[in-house]
Motif scaffolding. Structure first.
Motif, short mmCIF file in Angstrom:
data_model
loop_
_atom_site.label_atom_id
_atom_site.label_comp_id
_atom_site.label_asym_id
_atom_site.label_seq_id
_atom_site.Cartn_x
_atom_site.Cartn_y
_atom_site.Cartn_z
N ILE A 46 39.37 123.84 65.41
CA ILE A 46 39.07 125.01 66.16
C ILE A 46 39.82 124.68 67.53
CG2 ILE A 46 36.78 124.61 66.77
CD1 ILE A 46 38.23 127.85 66.41
N GLY B 100 34.62 119.80 69.93
CA GLY B 100 35.22 120.50 68.75
C GLY B 100 35.06 119.77 67.57
N GLN C 199 27.85 112.85 70.94
CA GLN C 199 29.39 112.71 71.88
C GLN C 199 29.02 113.37 73.23
OE1 GLN C 199 32.22 114.44 68.88
NE2 GLN C 199 33.19 112.40 68.57
N ASP D 38 26.50 127.86 59.64
CA ASP D 38 27.90 128.21 60.38
C ASP D 38 28.14 129.54 60.65
OD1 ASP D 38 30.58 126.84 60.66
OD2 ASP D 38 31.21 128.33 59.04
N GLN E 97 36.93 136.04 65.48
CA GLN E 97 37.36 135.13 66.60
C GLN E 97 38.48 135.72 67.72
OE1 GLN E 97 39.28 131.36 64.59
NE2 GLN E 97 37.27 130.96 63.64
N1 LIG Z 1 33.21 129.21 68.21
C1 LIG Z 1 34.15 129.52 66.95
O1 LIG Z 1 35.09 130.25 66.77
C2 LIG Z 1 34.37 128.29 66.10
C3 LIG Z 1 35.20 128.49 64.83
C4 LIG Z 1 35.28 127.32 64.19
C5 LIG Z 1 34.41 126.10 64.11
N2 LIG Z 1 33.61 126.15 65.12
C6 LIG Z 1 32.77 125.05 65.51
O2 LIG Z 1 33.67 123.88 65.90
C7 LIG Z 1 33.22 122.66 65.37
C8 LIG Z 1 34.23 122.09 64.55
O3 LIG Z 1 34.70 122.87 63.50
P1 LIG Z 1 36.11 123.06 62.89
O4 LIG Z 1 36.22 124.06 62.06
O5 LIG Z 1 37.10 122.80 64.02
O6 LIG Z 1 36.15 121.47 62.00
P2 LIG Z 1 37.58 120.84 61.71
O7 LIG Z 1 36.77 119.55 60.62
O8 LIG Z 1 38.51 121.65 61.16
O9 LIG Z 1 38.03 119.99 62.86
C9 LIG Z 1 37.04 119.06 63.39
C10 LIG Z 1 37.92 117.89 64.20
O10 LIG Z 1 37.37 116.91 64.64
C11 LIG Z 1 37.81 115.64 64.07
N3 LIG Z 1 36.64 114.63 64.05
C12 LIG Z 1 35.77 114.52 63.03
N4 LIG Z 1 34.98 113.63 63.40
C13 LIG Z 1 35.08 113.15 64.53
C14 LIG Z 1 34.63 112.26 65.49
N5 LIG Z 1 33.61 111.54 64.81
N6 LIG Z 1 35.15 112.18 66.76
C15 LIG Z 1 36.24 112.82 67.02
N7 LIG Z 1 36.97 113.84 66.23
C16 LIG Z 1 36.33 114.21 65.11
C17 LIG Z 1 38.43 116.09 62.82
O11 LIG Z 1 39.42 115.04 62.68
C18 LIG Z 1 39.17 117.21 63.13
O12 LIG Z 1 40.50 117.20 63.77
C19 LIG Z 1 32.14 123.00 64.34
O13 LIG Z 1 30.68 122.88 65.39
C20 LIG Z 1 31.99 124.38 64.11
O14 LIG Z 1 30.98 125.23 64.02
C21 LIG Z 1 33.53 127.25 66.11
#
Ligand SMILES: NC(=O)c1ccc[n+]([C@@H]2O[C@H](COP(=O)([O-])OP(=O)(O)OC[C@H]3O[C@@H](n4cnc5c(N)ncnc54)[C@H](O)[C@@H]3O)[C@@H](O)[C@H]2O)c1
Length: 340
Positions: free
Chosen positions: A15, A73, A82, A179, A262
């Motif tokens: 995201i 994120g 973190q 989620d 979104q």
């Molecule tokens: N507000 C919104 O609209 C929205 C939308 C989607 C996701 N989210 C939230 O964002 C967060 C991430 O979701 P996503 O869909 O982007 O997930 P994702 O898996 O698509 O992306 C997460 C990223 O974090 C990286 N990552 C994983 N573990 C890590 C670590 N220990 N340290 C650093 N980087 C690491 C991954 O490689 C990846 O690039 C979640 O909390 C989710 O609920 C919010």
């Protein structure tokens, strides 16, 4: 000239790359100064895309780059540690929703930021949608009479994917409710201006093979006694996932279609049609509904802008962080008591 807020990003690939980094880059008061991702290729690709230094260790990034704020994120299981690492480096933090795996973790996190006098904000961006802001005002001004019933449905298509953290309880904390449903709960409390105090739930994994639920139905009662339900599904096709939020009062309704999203799109219909005496005819034609449309602004940029303003003011505001803790308390109860 406003002080430019310098942002580091932890978890740059999902995201962050799709929504938040573009919002930071677009925002005149922000500067993206570095990105970090656990996957080095992702860190490199995102760093090069935006022309900033990239890292695969958050400690190394925070040691070597000057910044004011950190956006997190990453998957939910990473959030607490973190955020505390960023705090150790004296940074204010914007962490994605849900704030953490449990309410105990969430409380620990918010208390640590309060004690340090650093800002912590959680990425529940839907309340900034212009139609939700309008709905909140209409409800507060008596525009639907006394609210009595709420229904929300938020869904998407999320089939079995090898290694997906959201499909594992110990990495994501839960499934469709954790989620998607959390967005609805946070938004409903904001629109009504009161807490959900009681929840009951049914969850199921009906379509896929993962261990978390792909279907959740939560019924709730708010502090003043309003009853409602939240339905979250990972097993409704994207095209069929219309996303609905309906709030009925004694004298009308606000019905939002396509606003749980979104983007600041969709539409909202408002009806004010108070009624006096009982009528056995049950005439459904009183009142003229008014339709409004989403303004199309960037919800993520709005969040970043508000966060920046707070940082510039030198103040902290934990109202929404405390709300996010409360949402995790509901999540805990929902999963503890859910019937399968
Ligand atoms: N507000 C919104 O609209 C929205 C939308 C989607 C996701 N989210 C939230 O964002 C967060 C991430 O979701 P996503 O869909 O982007 O997930 P994702 O898996 O698509 O992306 C997460 C990223 O974090 C990286 N990552 C994983 N573990 C890590 C670590 N220990 N340290 C650093 N980087 C690491 C991954 O490689 C990846 O690039 C979640 O909390 C989710 O609920 C919010």
């Amino acid at each position: 000239m406003n002080k430019i807020i310098r942002w580091c990003v932890i978890g740059a690939g999902g995201i962050a790359d799709r929504r938040t980094i573009p919002a930071i880059v677009k925002d005149e008061g922000s500067e993206l100064v570095a990105v970090m991702d656990r996957v080095p290729e992702v860190a490199k690709a995102v760093g090069e895309k935006y022309g900033v230094p990239y890292f695969s260790s958050e400690e190394e990034m925070l040691r070597s780059i000057e910044c004011d704020a950190v956006y997190i994120g990453t998957p939910v299981f990473c959030h607490k540690d973190q955020a505390l690492t960023a705090l150790k480096f004296g940074k204010s933090v914007f962490v994605e929703k849900p704030i953490s795996m449990t309410s105990a973790e969430a409380r620990e996190l918010v208390d640590a930021f309060k004690a340090a006098g650093k800002q912590l904000t959680v990425g529940y961006m839907m309340k900034h949608h212009n139609l939700h802001e309008m709905a909140r005002e209409l409800i507060a001004d008596g525009g639907i009479g006394k609210p009595v019933n709420v229904r929300a449905q938020f869904s998407c298509w999320y089939p079995d994917i090898e290694g997906a953290w959201r499909q594992t309880k110990k990495l994501g904390g839960g499934g469709a409710f954790m989620d998607l449903g959390v967005h609805c709960a946070e938004l409903i409390e904001y629109l009504l201006g009161e807490e959900i105090t009681e929840v009951k739930s049914l969850i199921a994994t009906n379509s896929f093979n993962y261990e978390v639920e792909d279907s959740a139905v939560v019924i709730f009662r708010t502090k003043s006694g309003i009853l409602g339900s939240i339905e979250s599904n990972f097993n409704i096709s994207d095209a069929a996932s219309e996303s609905k939020l309906e709030i009925y009062g004694e004298a009308g309704y606000v019905i939002c279609n396509g606003t749980l999203a979104q983007t600041e799109g969709g539409r909202m219909t408002h009806l004010y049609a108070p009624q006096g005496d009982y009528s056995a005819m049950q005439d459904r034609t009183a009142g003229v509904p008014t339709e409004y449309v989403g303004a199309g602004c960037d919800l993520y940029q709005k969040q970043i802008g508000m966060f920046n303003e707070l940082l510039r003011s030198g103040k902290t505001d934990f109202f929404f962080a405390d709300r996010a803790v409360h949402i995790q308390e509901l999540v805990d109860k929902i999963y503890e008591n859910a019937e399968k």
